[in-house]
Structure formats: structure tokens, C-alpha cells
Design an enzyme around this catalytic site. Structure first.
Site, PDB file in Angstrom:
ATOM      1  N   ASN A  78       3.840  30.915  25.637  1.00 46.33           N
ATOM      2  CA  ASN A  78       3.314  32.228  27.069  1.00 46.33           C
ATOM      3  C   ASN A  78       1.759  31.035  27.075  1.00 46.33           C
ATOM      4  OD1 ASN A  78       2.929  34.507  28.058  1.00 46.33           O
ATOM      5  ND2 ASN A  78       1.511  35.064  26.670  1.00 46.33           N
ATOM      6  N   HIS A  97      -2.021  35.804  35.676  1.00 49.03           N
ATOM      7  CA  HIS A  97      -3.424  36.589  36.090  1.00 49.03           C
ATOM      8  C   HIS A  97      -3.506  35.384  37.273  1.00 49.03           C
ATOM      9  CE1 HIS A  97      -3.355  37.995  31.801  1.00 49.03           C
ATOM     10  NE2 HIS A  97      -3.494  37.213  31.805  1.00 49.03           N
ATOM     11  N   GLU A 105       1.894  38.668  31.958  1.00 52.94           N
ATOM     12  CA  GLU A 105       0.785  39.474  32.001  1.00 52.94           C
ATOM     13  C   GLU A 105       0.021  40.023  33.044  1.00 52.94           C
ATOM     14  OE1 GLU A 105      -2.248  37.611  29.700  1.00 52.94           O
ATOM     15  OE2 GLU A 105      -1.071  36.992  27.446  1.00 52.94           O
ATOM     16  N   GLU A 135      -0.675  29.866  24.981  1.00 47.51           N
ATOM     17  CA  GLU A 135      -1.992  29.000  25.137  1.00 47.51           C
ATOM     18  C   GLU A 135      -2.484  27.427  24.572  1.00 47.51           C
ATOM     19  OE1 GLU A 135      -5.734  31.090  25.916  1.00 47.51           O
ATOM     20  OE2 GLU A 135      -4.301  33.096  27.539  1.00 47.51           O
TER      21      GLU A 135
HETATM   22  O1  G3I Z   1     -12.558  44.856  18.281  1.00 49.34           O
HETATM   23  C1  G3I Z   1     -13.634  45.231  18.886  1.00 49.34           C
HETATM   24  C2  G3I Z   1     -14.195  46.280  19.471  1.00 49.34           C
HETATM   25  O2  G3I Z   1     -14.782  46.583  17.710  1.00 49.34           O
HETATM   26  C3  G3I Z   1     -15.765  46.593  19.533  1.00 49.34           C
HETATM   27  O3  G3I Z   1     -15.942  47.931  20.166  1.00 49.34           O
HETATM   28  C4  G3I Z   1     -15.486  46.437  21.084  1.00 49.34           C
HETATM   29  C5  G3I Z   1     -16.640  46.195  21.508  1.00 49.34           C
HETATM   30  O4  G3I Z   1     -16.524  45.773  23.130  1.00 49.34           O
HETATM   31  O5  G3I Z   1     -15.296  44.850  21.654  1.00 49.34           O
HETATM   32  C6  G3I Z   1     -13.906  44.688  20.591  1.00 49.34           C
HETATM   33  O6  G3I Z   1     -12.995  43.770  21.198  1.00 49.34           O
HETATM   34  C7  G3I Z   1     -12.682  43.156  22.583  1.00 49.34           C
HETATM   35  C8  G3I Z   1     -11.370  43.186  22.304  1.00 49.34           C
HETATM   36  O7  G3I Z   1     -11.057  42.999  24.217  1.00 49.34           O
HETATM   37  C9  G3I Z   1     -10.944  45.121  22.392  1.00 49.34           C
HETATM   38  O8  G3I Z   1     -11.598  45.349  23.577  1.00 49.34           O
HETATM   39  C10 G3I Z   1     -13.314  41.529  22.241  1.00 49.34           C
HETATM   40  O9  G3I Z   1     -14.852  41.846  22.107  1.00 49.34           O
HETATM   41  C11 G3I Z   1     -11.855  40.820  23.576  1.00 49.34           C
HETATM   42  O10 G3I Z   1     -12.999  39.840  23.500  1.00 49.34           O
HETATM   43  C12 G3I Z   1     -11.069  41.228  24.233  1.00 49.34           C
HETATM   44  O11 G3I Z   1     -11.226  40.696  24.524  1.00 49.34           O
HETATM   45  C13 G3I Z   1      -9.567  40.647  24.640  1.00 49.34           C
HETATM   46  C14 G3I Z   1      -9.163  39.236  25.240  1.00 49.34           C
HETATM   47  O12 G3I Z   1      -7.669  38.956  25.452  1.00 49.34           O
HETATM   48  C15 G3I Z   1      -9.338  38.371  23.845  1.00 49.34           C
HETATM   49  O13 G3I Z   1      -8.233  38.237  22.973  1.00 49.34           O
HETATM   50  C16 G3I Z   1      -9.115  41.856  26.509  1.00 49.34           C
HETATM   51  O14 G3I Z   1      -8.884  42.705  25.790  1.00 49.34           O
HETATM   52  C17 G3I Z   1      -7.859  40.721  26.728  1.00 49.34           C
HETATM   53  O15 G3I Z   1      -6.414  41.717  28.189  1.00 49.34           O
HETATM   54  C18 G3I Z   1      -7.487  39.150  26.161  1.00 49.34           C
HETATM   55  O16 G3I Z   1      -5.473  39.036  27.240  1.00 49.34           O
HETATM   56  C19 G3I Z   1      -5.442  37.008  26.797  1.00 49.34           C
HETATM   57  C20 G3I Z   1      -4.164  37.743  26.292  1.00 49.34           C
HETATM   58  O17 G3I Z   1      -4.300  37.370  25.208  1.00 49.34           O
HETATM   59  C21 G3I Z   1      -4.215  36.468  26.724  1.00 49.34           C
HETATM   60  N1  G3I Z   1      -4.101  35.664  28.052  1.00 49.34           N
HETATM   61  C22 G3I Z   1      -5.471  36.160  28.486  1.00 49.34           C
HETATM   62  C23 G3I Z   1      -5.026  37.148  29.056  1.00 49.34           C
HETATM   63  C24 G3I Z   1      -6.864  37.708  29.168  1.00 49.34           C
HETATM   64  O18 G3I Z   1      -7.926  37.150  29.301  1.00 49.34           O
END
Ligand code: G3I
Length: 360
Positions: free
Chosen positions: A208, A244, A272, A167
Site C-alpha cells: 500500500n 489522498h 484510502e 509506504e
Molecule cells: O491515540 C492517540 C489518542 O490516545 C489521543 O487521545 C489522540 C489525541 O490527538 O491522539 C491519538 O493518536 C492519533 C491517532 O491518529 C488517532 O486519532 C495520532 O496522534 C495521529 O497521528 C493519528 O493520525 C493518523 C495517522 O494515519 C498516523 O497514524 C490518522 O488518524 C490516519 O488517518 C492516518 O492514516 C494514514 C494511513 O494509515 C496511511 N496512509 C496515509 C494516511 C493519512 O496519513
């Protein structure tokens, strides 16, 4: 030739199970053969003409046997949803935390799954030590290079490929103002690919992004980036299109995005995939059979269009997680949704069958 896994399920034991009673003219009974019940079971990836992957969550893989069972049975490529992001792997400047990523790499190796790394560089999901980093451009460069090469080296020969930069562009095709661009200039992206290539010359390196299907400006910017890399001999092997997407997207836009990516000559990864059915964010909505069919149509169209990409360029399709309850979409949208091919109980939805149909 496609391989089929066929289970013959005989519901009751042996001969008596395959008979029913028929009445003879004389009033006695003789057994009348009943055809055996034949259930054709599917392993999604075995039905597909290209690798079929899922992004997986570490705690679900460890703690939910249904989830890990579906991943193992249905997919032959694995992306780590979060465990290889900068913040997860490198929480403080001198500490790497390999536990989760190693777990999934070991799983992939033990189960013969291809593994795709996500992601070496992104404007998001960084630890605070990076967002607060105060070094000069030389220190930033050293930090970037060291992170990329430490991670890629660790998994050299174990991962097939990496999303190197994720991105980098805005939807209007301009370069996103990330901390990386701010501290290192826009061409830092080329160096990310060079650093990754130095650390594992055999790994396939992807750019990506999302939005290929709705932003021709972003598509063009990505195309220009790839052309510039080719002209400068910067190693890049693939383009990841996140997709998405939604039931409201048009087939024409999907085809345009896929054709554009294929025309680069690079490998193309739908990296994705998920298909929202509640883009209007209606609260209290329920998932109906009609919505499931619309969603299945969209999945079928995407897979069908992808199947026209030249074989040598088909890296595969990866759904962004497995079951509806695991998807990032509802929390992102702030509304219910059911974007994946498996429901919350890991039962196959119409989208599952549609994926197989699209791959025929
Ligand atoms: O790691 C913490 C954990 O310690 C805590 O218990 C939990 C409580 O909510 O949060 C955890 O972190 C979260 C993580 O996902 C794991 O669940 C983050 O807050 C949350 O922001 C994170 O979201 C991910 C997001 O990327 C940001 O990294 C999503 O699962 C994931 O599906 C999403 O994936 C992205 C791709 O990498 C790039 N393209 C878009 C896609 C969707 O946003």
C-alpha cells in the site's frame, strides 16, 4: 443484477393519503388518485459493481450511532483507520492490546462486512519501544516476524486481507530510510510478506502506498518491486493505491495510475480515497455548491476509471473515513477541507451520487 432497496413511503395513512379532492360538474367532490410518493433509497455498496469500503475510527464506531449507522448501511468493506497499527496493537514489547481491533473484527463479522487489515509494517505510528529498540539484526528480525505473525494469526480467517507494508518508497522511487530498512536491509519487505503468508495463507496481501497518481517514479519502483516478488515467488496479491487526492489532480494522471496498477495483474484497491477541495490551504474558506460539484466530478472520474479494471482484479474502493468532520485532512493540511462523500452530519454530498454514477 444490481439489487435495489426500495422504500415506498406513504405520507398519510392508506386511501385518504392517496387522494385529493376533485370538483365534479355537479359541484360535489370525488377522490382523485395521487401517485404514491416513491423514495428510492440507496445503500451505496448495493449499487456498486465492486466492494465499497470505509476506514473507520474506533471511538466513532462505539460512541456515535449516526456514524456506525452510516457505516453499516452504506459500506460492505471495513478498514481500521488506526486500531491495527503497530503502536495501537503492540504498545510495549510484551503487551498486545487487542480491545479495539477485536471490537471492529466482531462488528465486521456480525454485520457481514469484509474486513481489510491496515497495516502490519510502516515507517510511522510505531511505539517508542520499537523506535528505541537496541537489538542486533537477528533480534530485529525476530521482533518483526513475531509482531506480524502474532497479529495475522489472531485474525486468521476473520480478515480477508492485509496491507502488509505501507509506504516503503519515497516519491522519487528510492527506498525510504525507515528504522526497518536501517536495521534489516531493504529486502526485509519481502520477508514481511512471507511471514504474513505463513501465518494466514488465505489472506490477500497488499503493498500500500500513496502518490501513484502524481509520481511515475514511484509507480515504476512499485512495479519493479512487484516484478521482483513475482520472479522470486514472494506472495503478494494486491496493490493498494491510497489516492489522498484533490480536485486539482488531472483525470489523465488518475487513469495512468489505475492502468499501471491493473497492468501488474494483481488485485487493485483504491485504499484510502479522499478528495481535497482546499489544496491551497485557504483559511476561512467556505464549502460552496460549486466546490461540491468539482469534488463530485473527481470522485466520478476515479470510480469510472477504476471500473475499467478487469473484474477479477477489483478489490474495491475504500474512502478514508466517512464524514467530513472525521477526516484526517484538515489537521494534516492545517486548513479547512471537506474531502469525503458525507458531510459533518452524515448527509450525502454530491460526491455520493457521483460515486454511484461512476460505477454504472
Ligand atoms: O491515540 C492517540 C489518542 O490516545 C489521543 O487521545 C489522540 C489525541 O490527538 O491522539 C491519538 O493518536 C492519533 C491517532 O491518529 C488517532 O486519532 C495520532 O496522534 C495521529 O497521528 C493519528 O493520525 C493518523 C495517522 O494515519 C498516523 O497514524 C490518522 O488518524 C490516519 O488517518 C492516518 O492514516 C494514514 C494511513 O494509515 C496511511 N496512509 C496515509 C494516511 C493519512 O496519513
Amino acid at each position: 443484477m444490481k439489487k435495489y432497496t426500495i422504500y415506498f413511503l406513504l405520507t398519510v395513512s392508506f386511501f385518504s393519503a392517496c387522494t385529493k379532492k376533485g370538483v365534479t360538474a355537479g359541484g360535489g367532490t370525488i377522490p382523485v388518485p395521487v401517485p404514491p410518493v416513491v423514495v428510492v433509497d440507496t445503500n451505496l455498496y448495493q449499487f456498486m459493481p465492486f466492494p465499497m469500503g470505509a476506514a473507520v475510527g474506533i471511538s466513532l464506531m462505539k460512541n456515535n450511532a449516526k456514524y456506525s449507522g452510516v457505516v453499516t448501511k452504506e459500506f460492505n468493506s471495513i478498514t481500521v483507520e488506526n486500531a491495527m497499527k503497530f503502536a495501537a496493537l503492540h504498545p510495549s514489547e510484551t503487551v498486545y492490546n487487542w480491545v479495539d481491533a477485536d471490537y471492529l473484527v466482531a462488528y465486521a463479522q456480525a454485520n457481514g462486512k469484509r474486513m481489510h487489515g491496515h497495516t502490519l509494517n510502516w515507517y510511522a505510528s510505531q511505539p517508542t519501544w520499537v523506535t528505541n529498540y537496541s537489538g542486533d539484526s537477528v533480534a530485529w528480525e525476530k521482533m518483526l516476524k513475531s509482531h506480524i505473525q502474532t497479529v495475522v494469526s489472531r485474525y486468521k480467517g476473520k480478515l480477508a486481507s492485509w496491507d502488509v507494508v505501507n509506504e516503503y518508497f519515497n516519491d522519487d522511487g528510492t527506498v525510504r530510510q525507515s528504522i526497518w530498512v536501517k536495521n534489516l536491509g531493504p529486502d526485509y519487505i519481502a520477508r514481511c510478506f512471507q511471514y504474513a503468508h505463513e501465518a494466514d495463507p488465505d489472506a490477500l496481501l497488499f503493498y500500500n502506498d500513496y502518490g501513484h497518481e502524481y509520481s511515475s517514479a514511484k509507480r515504476t519502483a512499485i512495479g519493479n518491486l512487484i516484478n521482483s516478488f513475482k520472479a522470486r515467488k514472494i506472495p503478494i496479491h494486491g496493490i493498494g493505491m491510497q489516492f489522498h487526492t484533490t480536485t486539482l489532480q488531472t483525470e489523465a494522471n488518475i487513469i495512468a495510475a489505475i492502468n499501471f496498477a491493473a497492468a501488474t495483474g494483481l488485485k487493485v484497491h483504491i485504499s484510502e480515497l479522499d478528495v481535497r477541495v482546499n489544496s491551497n490551504k485557504v483559511q476561512g474558506i467556505v464549502f460552496t455548491a460549486a466546490m461540491a460539484e468539482q469534488q463530485a466530478d473527481r470522485y466520478r472520474q476515479i470510480v469510472k476509471a477504476y471500473n475499467t479494471v478487469p473484474k477479477a482484479q477489483q478489490f474495491g474502493i475504500t474512502t478514508w473515513n466517512v464524514g467530513d468532520a472525521d477526516s484526517w485532512v484538515p489537521s494534516w493540511q492545517g486548513a479547512p477541507d471537506w474531502p469525503l462523500p458525507f458531510d459533518a452530519n452524515y448527509l450525502r454530498k454530491p460526491a455520493y451520487k457521483a460515486i454511484i454514477e461512476g460505477g454504472k
